[in-house]
Design a protein around this motif. Structure first.
Motif, mmCIF file in Angstrom:
data_model
loop_
_atom_site.group_PDB
_atom_site.id
_atom_site.type_symbol
_atom_site.label_atom_id
_atom_site.label_comp_id
_atom_site.label_asym_id
_atom_site.label_seq_id
_atom_site.Cartn_x
_atom_site.Cartn_y
_atom_site.Cartn_z
ATOM 1 N N THR A 58 40.673 28.653 -26.010
ATOM 2 C CA THR A 58 40.211 27.712 -24.981
ATOM 3 C C THR A 58 40.427 26.270 -25.433
ATOM 4 N N ASP A 59 40.217 25.999 -26.703
ATOM 5 C CA ASP A 59 40.459 24.650 -27.222
ATOM 6 C C ASP A 59 41.912 24.238 -27.035
ATOM 7 N N LEU A 60 42.829 25.205 -27.169
ATOM 8 C CA LEU A 60 44.264 24.934 -27.044
ATOM 9 C C LEU A 60 44.759 25.009 -25.603
ATOM 10 N N GLY A 61 43.916 25.483 -24.694
ATOM 11 C CA GLY A 61 44.297 25.543 -23.285
ATOM 12 C C GLY A 61 44.981 26.820 -22.846
ATOM 13 N N TYR A 62 45.057 27.804 -23.738
ATOM 14 C CA TYR A 62 45.714 29.058 -23.373
ATOM 15 C C TYR A 62 44.764 30.020 -22.661
ATOM 16 N N VAL A 63 43.499 29.786 -22.794
ATOM 17 C CA VAL A 63 42.479 30.567 -22.090
ATOM 18 C C VAL A 63 41.468 29.582 -21.515
ATOM 19 N N ILE A 64 40.953 29.873 -20.332
ATOM 20 C CA ILE A 64 39.916 29.033 -19.751
ATOM 21 C C ILE A 64 38.650 29.855 -19.544
ATOM 22 N N GLU A 65 37.520 29.172 -19.552
ATOM 23 C CA GLU A 65 36.227 29.838 -19.382
ATOM 24 C C GLU A 65 35.550 29.302 -18.130
ATOM 25 N N ARG A 66 35.084 30.224 -17.291
ATOM 26 C CA ARG A 66 34.387 29.862 -16.065
ATOM 27 C C ARG A 66 33.132 30.709 -15.944
ATOM 28 N N GLY A 68 31.047 31.860 -18.028
ATOM 29 C CA GLY A 68 30.915 32.936 -19.002
ATOM 30 C C GLY A 68 32.021 33.973 -18.978
ATOM 31 N N ASP A 69 32.964 33.844 -18.042
ATOM 32 C CA ASP A 69 34.112 34.755 -17.980
ATOM 33 C C ASP A 69 35.374 34.012 -18.409
ATOM 34 N N TYR A 70 36.315 34.758 -18.977
ATOM 35 C CA TYR A 70 37.521 34.154 -19.532
ATOM 36 C C TYR A 70 38.769 34.596 -18.768
ATOM 37 N N TYR A 71 39.716 33.657 -18.633
ATOM 38 C CA TYR A 71 40.945 33.875 -17.887
ATOM 39 C C TYR A 71 42.131 33.325 -18.678
#
Length: 256
Positions: A58-66, A68-71
């Motif tokens: 998430t810090d690198l932008g490859y995964v996002i959190e919304r 409590g769920d991750y995408y």
């Protein structure tokens, strides 16, 4: 400390921490919108490990959190587009696939080989691009057989030994002698046919695409239901249409 050190050590098939990262990404690709607890269940990784990897992604932008769920993040789109435009010819093929789909009103694709597998680079004929980047066995697709037909016998033999000739339908070629005979027919007539070899009820036709220097670039194909892809259509109109479009790609690369 021991856990971190173990993750950084090679595990016999790569670096352990890298493999765990991609295990999480594959889980998210299969079913997005997963919580840490759900990812822990699907990957069997410790919750603390899942958390650390997700934080980095998430810090690198490859995964996002919304909530409590991750995408999977759009950062991967940037990487994917770079791969799809790695060769100038891939960009030219994108336009050809679109035009081919428009002209035939069929599903059209441009496919290349990577690590002995057929990889979808461009596709026309769907509301989504879900097939882009997906991999398929070379021997069960018209596009894949076009690629194999470009190889010499030793390379094909190595493919058979390493990848095997696994059946995906009852029509898939699973005998090496039958495959060599099929590849010889493809070389003679200049196109390949998929007769329900990858999926029941679907047929396809593919031709090779070359650069102005006559280097093989990839395979251009159309596919559709057997009810529409009759023998007359498959062996008559479609090969000519595909060859013309493949020729246009070559001309585009030569003259811009």
């Amino acid at each position: 400390m021991n856990t971190d050190r173990d993750e950084l050590e090679a595990d016999g098939a790569g670096v352990s921490t890298t493999r765990k990262t991609f295990e999480l990404l594959e889980a998210l690709k299969a079913e997005e919108g997963l919580s840490i607890a759900e990812l822990t269940q699907r990957t069997a990784l410790p919750k603390s490990t899942v958390y650390r990897h997700l934080q980095t992604l998430t810090d690198l932008g490859y995964v996002i959190e919304r909530d409590g769920d991750y995408y999977v993040g759009f950062r991967f789109v940037e990487l994917g587009e770079q791969a799809r435009s790695r060769k100038v010819g891939y960009t030219a093929a994108k336009r050809a696939v679109f035009e081919l789909g428009q002209e035939t009103n069929e599903r059209a694709v441009f496919i290349v080989e990577e690590d002995d597998e057929a990889v979808y680079v461009h596709r026309y004929g769907s509301l989504t691009n879900t097939m882009i980047g997906q991999r398929r066995p070379l021997h069960s697709m018209a596009s894949g057989k076009v690629i194999l037909a470009e190889w010499d016998d030793d390379a094909v033999e190595t493919y058979v030994e390493d990848a095997g000739l696994e059946a995906t339908t009852t029509n898939t070629i699973t005998d090496s002698d039958a495959l060599f005979d099929e590849l010889e027919r493809i070389r003679d007539r200049g196109y390949a046919v998929n007769n329900q070899e990858h999926m029941e009820g679907l047929r396809g036709v593919a031709v090779p695409v070359y650069t102005p220097a006559d280097d093989f670039l990839g395979s251009l194909a159309v596919f559709g239901p057997t009810s529409r892809f009759t023998d007359e259509y498959v062996h008559g109109e479609l090969p000519t249409t595909l060859r013309d479009k493949a020729g246009e790609i070559k001309v585009t690369l030569a003259y811009g």
